[in-house]
Design an enzyme around this catalytic site. Sequence first.
Site, short mmCIF file in Angstrom:
data_model
loop_
_atom_site.label_atom_id
_atom_site.label_comp_id
_atom_site.label_asym_id
_atom_site.label_seq_id
_atom_site.Cartn_x
_atom_site.Cartn_y
_atom_site.Cartn_z
N SER A 1 -56.99 -75.34 -61.41
CA SER A 1 -58.14 -76.23 -61.57
C SER A 1 -58.93 -76.46 -60.30
O SER A 1 -60.12 -76.74 -60.35
CB SER A 1 -57.70 -77.57 -62.18
OG SER A 1 -56.65 -78.12 -61.43
N HIS B 1 -58.52 -81.30 -56.80
CA HIS B 1 -59.84 -81.13 -57.39
C HIS B 1 -60.94 -81.31 -56.35
O HIS B 1 -61.93 -80.57 -56.35
CB HIS B 1 -60.03 -82.12 -58.54
CG HIS B 1 -59.06 -81.91 -59.66
ND1 HIS B 1 -58.78 -82.88 -60.60
CD2 HIS B 1 -58.30 -80.85 -59.99
CE1 HIS B 1 -57.90 -82.40 -61.46
NE2 HIS B 1 -57.59 -81.17 -61.11
#
Length: 251
Positions: free
Chosen positions: A144, A195
């Site tokens: 991610s 992230h």
Amino acid sequence: MQRRSRGINTGLILLLSQIFHVGISNIPPVTLATLVLNIWFFLNPLKPLFESCLSVEKCYQQKDWQRLLLSPFHHADDWHLYFNMASMLWKGINLERRLGSRWFAYVIVTFSLLTGVVYLFLEFALAEFMDEPGFRRNCAVGFSGVLFALKVLNNHYCPGGFANILGFPVPNRFACWAELAAIHFISPGTSFAGHLAGILVGLMYTHGPLKKIMRKCAGIFSSNMHYYGHQDHFNSSGELGYADILHIIQD
């Protein structure tokens, strides 16, 4: 860190269904190879998760640098894999057609390594600044971070569009930050630093020196990578797919 067992891999089944619905022949080669690689490592992990996840303690202090290579391509469970790869499917189709397969492969490899490096720097900085050793032990796994970097690129090519984040229209230039906040509001246990590292890498490419450095490193091969080959155009609305709107990434 251990892979959570859910019995039947429903997420994997849904992912394969989505891939075949799009059509393998409609998926550019590097995107398809990335999907296959992640699925393969999910079914046949090179190492257990606790030996492949990325942390300051394991990677930097104990010099286990192979985790930089392993962590992006291992996932906690089938749903983690599904949400990440469903997002990769649509981003990859758009970006690979725009950038060309060779340059896109270069981007994927560079982002995979650099996102891990930035993640380690962020966790180390937090540990030092807040005097909290626990940040050095935070161990992240999953693709991610790379997806957030690709999202920055995706939104960069749709500067006037809007993204739909949990039902709210957000200008593309703020979409990554809005999704970063939304994901951690919905699922506080996800890796904020992982992230954020992806967003920073994406910004280094679109607004910083990274793209120029990559071109110089590519040398004589850069002319074959078709960076400026805009074969297809993004949807002018810039809206994200449902996997981007709803996914809870467990990086």
